[in-house]
Scaffold this motif. Structure first.
Motif, PDB file in Angstrom:
ATOM      1  N   GLY A  27       0.798  -1.220  -0.091  1.00  0.00           N
ATOM      2  CA  GLY A  27      -0.132   0.005  -0.041  1.00  0.00           C
ATOM      3  C   GLY A  27       0.835   1.339  -0.018  1.00  0.00           C
ATOM      4  O   GLY A  27       0.586   2.373  -0.813  1.00  0.00           O
ATOM      5  N   GLU A  28       1.624   1.318   1.049  1.00  0.00           N
ATOM      6  CA  GLU A  28       2.517   2.768   0.995  1.00  0.00           C
ATOM      7  C   GLU A  28       3.404   2.838  -0.216  1.00  0.00           C
ATOM      8  O   GLU A  28       3.527   4.039  -0.494  1.00  0.00           O
ATOM      9  CB  GLU A  28       3.297   2.620   2.382  1.00  0.00           C
ATOM     10  N   GLU A  29       3.875   1.817  -0.766  1.00  0.00           N
ATOM     11  CA  GLU A  29       4.859   1.731  -1.875  1.00  0.00           C
ATOM     12  C   GLU A  29       3.997   2.304  -3.014  1.00  0.00           C
ATOM     13  O   GLU A  29       4.385   3.385  -3.846  1.00  0.00           O
ATOM     14  CB  GLU A  29       5.422   0.546  -2.144  1.00  0.00           C
ATOM     15  N   MET A  30       2.608   1.612  -3.297  1.00  0.00           N
ATOM     16  CA  MET A  30       1.978   2.170  -4.432  1.00  0.00           C
ATOM     17  C   MET A  30       1.635   3.870  -4.109  1.00  0.00           C
ATOM     18  O   MET A  30       1.513   4.514  -4.949  1.00  0.00           O
ATOM     19  CB  MET A  30       0.797   1.298  -4.332  1.00  0.00           C
ATOM     20  N   ALA A  31       1.184   4.034  -3.051  1.00  0.00           N
ATOM     21  CA  ALA A  31       1.030   5.392  -2.632  1.00  0.00           C
ATOM     22  C   ALA A  31       2.003   6.250  -2.862  1.00  0.00           C
ATOM     23  O   ALA A  31       1.735   7.307  -3.511  1.00  0.00           O
ATOM     24  CB  ALA A  31       0.328   5.368  -1.246  1.00  0.00           C
ATOM     25  N   ALA A  32       3.193   6.089  -2.600  1.00  0.00           N
ATOM     26  CA  ALA A  32       4.451   6.999  -2.696  1.00  0.00           C
ATOM     27  C   ALA A  32       4.506   7.070  -4.239  1.00  0.00           C
ATOM     28  O   ALA A  32       4.825   8.284  -4.844  1.00  0.00           O
ATOM     29  CB  ALA A  32       5.614   6.372  -2.225  1.00  0.00           C
ATOM     30  N   PHE A  33       4.361   6.171  -5.076  1.00  0.00           N
ATOM     31  CA  PHE A  33       4.527   6.281  -6.523  1.00  0.00           C
ATOM     32  C   PHE A  33       3.370   7.211  -7.066  1.00  0.00           C
ATOM     33  O   PHE A  33       3.553   8.168  -7.840  1.00  0.00           O
ATOM     34  CB  PHE A  33       4.460   4.738  -7.024  1.00  0.00           C
ATOM     35  N   GLN A  34       2.055   6.841  -6.565  1.00  0.00           N
ATOM     36  CA  GLN A  34       1.080   7.861  -7.070  1.00  0.00           C
ATOM     37  C   GLN A  34       0.966   9.236  -6.575  1.00  0.00           C
ATOM     38  O   GLN A  34       0.771  10.019  -7.392  1.00  0.00           O
ATOM     39  CB  GLN A  34      -0.434   7.361  -6.575  1.00  0.00           C
ATOM     40  N   HIS A  35       1.791   9.408  -5.434  1.00  0.00           N
ATOM     41  CA  HIS A  35       1.928  10.745  -5.006  1.00  0.00           C
ATOM     42  C   HIS A  35       2.974  11.537  -5.731  1.00  0.00           C
ATOM     43  O   HIS A  35       2.629  12.555  -6.161  1.00  0.00           O
ATOM     44  CB  HIS A  35       2.304  10.768  -3.539  1.00  0.00           C
ATOM     45  N   ASN A  36       3.939  10.780  -6.122  1.00  0.00           N
ATOM     46  CA  ASN A  36       4.842  11.457  -6.927  1.00  0.00           C
ATOM     47  C   ASN A  36       4.232  11.954  -8.358  1.00  0.00           C
ATOM     48  O   ASN A  36       4.255  12.885  -8.791  1.00  0.00           O
ATOM     49  CB  ASN A  36       6.061  10.541  -7.166  1.00  0.00           C
ATOM     50  N   THR A  37       3.730  10.773  -8.950  1.00  0.00           N
ATOM     51  CA  THR A  37       3.055  11.179 -10.187  1.00  0.00           C
ATOM     52  C   THR A  37       1.997  12.273 -10.211  1.00  0.00           C
ATOM     53  O   THR A  37       2.068  13.137 -11.037  1.00  0.00           O
ATOM     54  CB  THR A  37       2.344   9.732 -10.688  1.00  0.00           C
TER      55      THR A  37
END
Ligand SMILES: CCCC(=O)SCCNC(=O)CCNC(=O)[C@H](O)C(C)(C)COP(=O)(O)OP(=O)(O)OC[C@H]1O[C@@H](n2cnc3c(N)ncnc32)[C@H](O)[C@@H]1OP(=O)(O)O
Length: 316
Positions: free
Chosen positions: A136-146
């Motif tokens: 979860g947090e990894e996907m969120a970090a990626f999406q937050h950046n994008t």
């Protein structure tokens, strides 16, 4: 123009470095995180290239980008029609790559984010979600950046909401400057019914767009709004005419964007967006996203989410 470029490079580099070189994030016990945002003891680090490799394993769908040099308006299309354009890991990666291209597109003025086949996006692809409950947090970090980079593009952006814009789909729309809605579309931040908090940064953006009280109401009610209701609530900026077919709505949305917000000098328009209106895109926003991500990570993969997935909820 030199000043504009310098500011752009600085902002992009702050945002990217805070994610990609591994921001140190505090992982909090749930009670502490929810009550007071106090500091915890352990930390987590995110590495975007590694997350990208992991997300790419979740194939399905695509995101397409079309640049129209003449009008200066680009169209980014979410394409996973059998699942109402729900986002897979691969689509997240596609989107990140297209934002890279848009950051380099110096002739651009505007961007329309749209879904194919008359739907915007029904959120995270639940097939992908079920396989990524550890991530979860990894996907969120990626999406937050994008999505922070999308928000910060020097282009005036609009999400064209057709069909369903639910959960993560509604989140995507908050990363655009404006929202145009088809008269038959529906929008809802239904995450709480799915046993999670927002994973793609919408809480941070909603608070800034509409204030805390409205953000709280949207997120805790999980209410799904018709176009008329969304317009009354101020969630959308324009509702398209009933008379239009889905295929005509994209042209109409582009026309709305071009005639209202992309009708002046390109350099000036880009400067107003990035160097003035968004010049304070700051550590405060990045810190708020980090907090949002931390809370998301505490619920993602938890019992409430698993129960919601088992229940196969339809957000009618
Ligand atoms: C970090 C992200 C967090 C989130 O996004 S949480 C929110 C996740 N999204 C959802 O829970 C949406 C669940 N789906 C629904 O509520 C309904 O499908 C919806 C959107 C109201 C549409 O209802 P209907 O018009 O009756 O259409 P339907 O249910 O038959 O759907 C057509 C096909 O699309 C599929 N679909 C819809 N949303 C999906 C999703 N998010 N992930 C994966 N597949 C999804 C659905 O399963 C159906 O497929 P099939 O035809 O049965 O093979």
């Amino acid at each position: 123009m030199d000043l504009l470029k310098t500011i752009m490079v600085a902002v992009v580099s702050i945002v990217s470095s805070m994610f990609s070189t591994g921001v140190r994030l505090l992982r909090l016990p749930r009670s502490v995180a929810l009550a007071a945002r106090s500091l915890g003891s352990a930390s987590a680090t995110f590495n975007l290239p590694t997350i990208r490799q992991e997300l790419e394993k979740f194939q399905g769908g695509s995101v397409e980008l079309e640049l129209d040099e003449q009008s200066g308006i680009a169209v980014m299309t979410l394409n996973n029609p059998k699942r109402l354009n729900a986002l897979t890991g691969k689509m997240m990666v596609d989107m990140a790559d297209h934002i890279n291209s848009l950051e380099r597109w110096t002739a651009g003025k505007g961007l329309v984010l749209v879904g194919t086949s008359g739907n915007f996006c029904s959120g995270g692809d639940l097939t992908f979600v079920r396989k990524a409950l550890h991530y979860g947090e990894e996907m969120a970090a990626f999406q937050h950046n994008t999505l922070t980079r999308l928000l910060n593009l020097p282009l005036v952006s609009v999400a064209l909401l057709q069909g369903h814009a639910l959960g993560g789909g509604a989140e995507l729309s908050t990363a655009c400057d404006f929202r145009v809605m088809s008269s038959s579309a529906r929008i809802g931040f239904v995450q709480i019914k799915m046993g999670v908090t927002t994973g793609w940064g919408a809480t941070t953006r909603l608070v800034r767009l509409f204030g805390r009280q409205k953000a709280l109401a949207l997120l805790t009610s999980a209410r799904v709004f018709s176009a008329e209701e969304a317009a009354t609530e101020g969630l959308v900026d324009h509702v398209l005419s009933y008379a239009l077919q889905h295929e005509e709505e994209l042209a109409e949305c582009k026309k709305w964007l071009a005639s209202n917000y992309c009708c002046h000098d390109t350099d000036l328009s880009r400067a107003v967006k990035s160097s003035v209106v968004y010049s304070d895109l700051s550590r405060e926003l990045v810190e708020s996203l980090a907090n949002e991500r931390r809370v998301f990570g505490q619920f993602w993969g938890g019992p409430a989410q698993k129960a919601a997935l088992d229940a196969k909820i339809k957000h009618k």
